[in-house]
Design a protein around this motif. Structure first.
Motif, PDB file in Angstrom:
ATOM      1  N   SER A 133       0.896  -1.025   0.002  1.00  0.00           N
ATOM      2  CA  SER A 133      -0.246   0.097  -0.037  1.00  0.00           C
ATOM      3  C   SER A 133       0.834   1.323  -0.080  1.00  0.00           C
ATOM      4  N   THR A 134       0.281   2.399  -0.022  1.00  0.00           N
ATOM      5  CA  THR A 134       0.960   3.648  -0.203  1.00  0.00           C
ATOM      6  C   THR A 134       1.811   3.907   0.925  1.00  0.00           C
ATOM      7  N   PRO A 135       1.432   3.794   2.344  1.00  0.00           N
ATOM      8  CA  PRO A 135       2.262   3.795   3.239  1.00  0.00           C
ATOM      9  C   PRO A 135       3.282   2.939   3.373  1.00  0.00           C
ATOM     10  N   SER A 136       3.162   1.636   3.137  1.00  0.00           N
ATOM     11  CA  SER A 136       4.406   0.681   3.030  1.00  0.00           C
ATOM     12  C   SER A 136       5.288   1.162   1.842  1.00  0.00           C
ATOM     13  N   TRP A 137       4.677   1.416   0.818  1.00  0.00           N
ATOM     14  CA  TRP A 137       5.470   1.959  -0.355  1.00  0.00           C
ATOM     15  C   TRP A 137       6.524   2.952   0.049  1.00  0.00           C
ATOM     16  N   LEU A 138       5.990   3.933   0.826  1.00  0.00           N
ATOM     17  CA  LEU A 138       6.794   5.149   1.383  1.00  0.00           C
ATOM     18  C   LEU A 138       7.712   4.670   1.938  1.00  0.00           C
ATOM     19  N   LYS A 139       7.621   3.457   2.931  1.00  0.00           N
ATOM     20  CA  LYS A 139       8.674   2.983   3.801  1.00  0.00           C
ATOM     21  C   LYS A 139       9.844   2.301   3.216  1.00  0.00           C
ATOM     22  N   VAL A 140       9.430   1.515   1.846  1.00  0.00           N
ATOM     23  CA  VAL A 140      10.467   1.209   1.064  1.00  0.00           C
ATOM     24  C   VAL A 140      11.066   1.995   0.448  1.00  0.00           C
ATOM     25  N   MET A 141      10.516   3.037  -0.165  1.00  0.00           N
ATOM     26  CA  MET A 141      11.160   4.297  -0.897  1.00  0.00           C
ATOM     27  C   MET A 141      12.410   4.816   0.286  1.00  0.00           C
ATOM     28  N   PRO A 162      15.871  -5.995  -2.729  1.00  0.00           N
ATOM     29  CA  PRO A 162      16.158  -7.335  -2.960  1.00  0.00           C
ATOM     30  C   PRO A 162      17.423  -7.612  -3.934  1.00  0.00           C
ATOM     31  N   GLU A 163      17.456  -6.669  -4.934  1.00  0.00           N
ATOM     32  CA  GLU A 163      18.435  -6.736  -5.874  1.00  0.00           C
ATOM     33  C   GLU A 163      19.613  -6.136  -5.446  1.00  0.00           C
ATOM     34  N   ILE A 164      19.672  -5.267  -4.545  1.00  0.00           N
ATOM     35  CA  ILE A 164      20.994  -4.533  -3.908  1.00  0.00           C
ATOM     36  C   ILE A 164      21.258  -5.432  -2.835  1.00  0.00           C
ATOM     37  N   ALA A 165      20.282  -6.428  -2.046  1.00  0.00           N
ATOM     38  CA  ALA A 165      20.809  -7.414  -1.113  1.00  0.00           C
ATOM     39  C   ALA A 165      21.539  -8.302  -1.898  1.00  0.00           C
ATOM     40  N   GLY A 166      21.018  -8.872  -3.063  1.00  0.00           N
ATOM     41  CA  GLY A 166      21.704  -9.964  -3.776  1.00  0.00           C
ATOM     42  C   GLY A 166      23.140  -9.568  -4.197  1.00  0.00           C
ATOM     43  N   SER A 171      18.079 -11.658   3.646  1.00  0.00           N
ATOM     44  CA  SER A 171      17.551 -10.883   4.652  1.00  0.00           C
ATOM     45  C   SER A 171      18.437 -10.566   5.745  1.00  0.00           C
ATOM     46  N   GLY A 172      19.445 -11.666   5.894  1.00  0.00           N
ATOM     47  CA  GLY A 172      20.359 -11.333   6.995  1.00  0.00           C
ATOM     48  C   GLY A 172      21.361 -10.125   6.550  1.00  0.00           C
ATOM     49  N   TRP A 173      21.777 -10.163   5.074  1.00  0.00           N
ATOM     50  CA  TRP A 173      22.718  -9.115   4.793  1.00  0.00           C
ATOM     51  C   TRP A 173      21.987  -7.855   4.634  1.00  0.00           C
ATOM     52  N   PHE A 174      20.770  -7.913   4.301  1.00  0.00           N
ATOM     53  CA  PHE A 174      20.032  -6.601   4.401  1.00  0.00           C
ATOM     54  C   PHE A 174      19.662  -6.009   5.795  1.00  0.00           C
ATOM     55  N   LYS A 209      16.747  -3.422   8.738  1.00  0.00           N
ATOM     56  CA  LYS A 209      15.590  -3.302   8.257  1.00  0.00           C
ATOM     57  C   LYS A 209      15.229  -4.645   7.636  1.00  0.00           C
ATOM     58  N   ASP A 210      14.129  -5.059   7.669  1.00  0.00           N
ATOM     59  CA  ASP A 210      13.513  -6.300   7.245  1.00  0.00           C
ATOM     60  C   ASP A 210      13.452  -6.285   5.740  1.00  0.00           C
TER      61      ASP A 210
END
Length: 441
Positions: A5-13, A77-81, A323-326, A332-333
């Motif tokens: 959702s938009t709030p979670s999207w902002l968190k990802v951003m 996820p790509e940066i974590a990879g 997840s561990g690297w990130f 953050k998870d």
């Protein structure tokens, strides 16, 4: 994919923005919150490149990945990879004694190509061994010529447009071309018994290319495309926000199924389909919008709909390591894993190519990349960087079996085969892996 959702999207951003700040620092970093780490987290390192290193003395992994824009959810996820792969390479002694590091730049999206143009210019100046990215095929097409002309290897973990197959001697990818995903999706639709299919597709290299491949599979199975097909001129522009006219026109053709090929536009298309009485269980999505919509739509909105995402279902251990690297790098998870395996796979392939060739320059990586992917007859399989290096040191040809689950790189610099995951939307609008199919390009 895991659109929220938009709030979670902002968190990802916000997470991506914070990550970009972390990734521009110098040297290896660790988190002070060791109490929050699990037992294995101490082994993760965030090996950010120092400003003066180049491919001449370092295995330098550049990245042009989405920190902003409508694909920013793919950034973590790509940066974590990338980060996990560099961490694993250094834990195994580096690349022929040379340390590995990463430098990530923002790709933005196709609505503002100046972002990726600037990132590519920065990469040329940085002199990396390899560049991972972009996520968007249209964005890669914007800067691939720049990297190629400077003889810099580019490996995309997410590009699927058929226009990029065989595009350049220096362009590779660990995601399969749309011919594979389109074939799988078209076969799925036909197997489900649908004969009349409508497409709602945006006018983007990714969207139209995947539409064409899917349409071909539908027609070969005896079906018919009744709206939005190749040559009909019904594509909508990227970034469009209202879809009443398009949905009405599609439904007027009385389709048995509808395929939605879009990115963030999907959040406006779905409510319009529902408002006009469409049975959402007969809707199909792809990797650009097969997502978690649990915080976006009312319960039951997408129940029964299906979508495809390239790649096998990652095993839990690999997901835990991402997840561990990130968590170690960002505290953050990691909530989305899409194309994380492909990004990791790309970095390891490049490192093995450098090991085989004896130096960390992009020219050497380009010459040896296909070979370490298993393109040489009689090559021995190996699944970790450390094990593969041992075989190379023994003079063996190798076939790296990484988490992306792809076959050897072919003459078009594409995966020779790949898995396509099929997901089904649940009552709460989340997606659940159902099965996977393997296909050759």
């Amino acid at each position: 994919m895991n659109r929220t959702s938009t709030p979670s999207w902002l968190k990802v951003m916000a997470g991506a923005a914070a990550l970009s700040l972390t990734l521009t620092a110098c040297g290896s970093e660790s988190n002070d919150n060791d109490k929050d780490k699990d037992a294995d987290a101490a082994s993760y390192t965030n090996d950010v490149c120092k400003g003066d290193v180049t491919s001449a003395d370092t295995f330098k992994v550049g990245g042009i990945l989405p920190l902003t824009g409508n694909l920013a959810f793919l950034g973590p996820p790509e940066i974590a990879g990338v980060g996990l792969a560099v961490s694993d390479i250094n834990a195994a002694g580096g690349v022929d004694g040379a340390k590995a590091c990463h430098q990530i730049e923002d790709s933005g999206d196709s609505t503002d190509l100046s972002v990726s143009t600037a990132a590519a210019s920065e990469m040329v100046s940085a002199k990396p061994s390899v560049v991972i990215g972009a996520a968007s095929s249209s964005v890669s097409l914007n800067f691939v010529d720049t990297l190629t002309s400077n003889k810099i290897v580019q490996i995309s973990p997410a590009n699927t447009a058929t226009d990029l197959s065989g595009y350049s001697d220096y362009y590779f990818r660990t995601a399969p071309p749309d011919t594979i995903q389109g074939s799988a999706l078209g076969t799925l639709i036909a197997t489900d018994g649908h004969k009349k299919v409508a497409f709602l597709v945006f006018n983007d290299t990714y969207g139209t290319g995947l539409r064409n491949s899917t349409q071909k599979a539908i027609e070969e199975a005896g079906g018919e495309v009744v709206y939005g097909g190749k040559g009909d001129g019904n594509e909508f522009p990227a970034g469009q926000t209202t879809f009443s006219a398009e949905v009405t026109a599609a439904l007027n053709t009385q389709p048995d199924a509808i395929v939605v090929l879009a990115f963030d536009e999907t959040k406006a298309i779905i409510p319009e389909l529902a408002n006009q009485g469409w049975d959402m269980s007969k809707t199909y999505f792809t990797d650009g919008n097969t997502a978690d919509y649990s915080e976006v739509f009312d319960e039951g909105t997408l129940e029964g709909a299906q979508g495809t995402i390239p790649g096998p279902n990652p095993d839990q251990k690999f997901k835990d390591n991402l997840s561990g690297w990130f968590k170690s790098a960002e505290n953050k998870d990691l909530t989305d894993f899409t194309y994380g395996a492909e990004a990791y796979h790309a970095v390891i392939l490049a490192a093995l190519a450098a090991t085989k060739g004896g130096d960390t320059t992009p020219q050497t990586i380009q010459k040896n990349l296909a070979a370490v992917s298993g393109a040489v007859d009689g090559s021995e399989e190996c699944s970790t960087y450390e094990d593969c290096v041992k075989l190379l040191e023994d003079g063996k040809d190798i076939n790296y079996q990484g988490p992306a689950g792809i076959g050897p790189i072919n003459k078009q610099n594409d995966p020779g085969s790949a898995f396509i995951g099929i997901f089904q939307f649940q009552k709460d609008n989340t997606i659940k892996w159902a099965t996977e199919v393997e296909s050759s390009s």
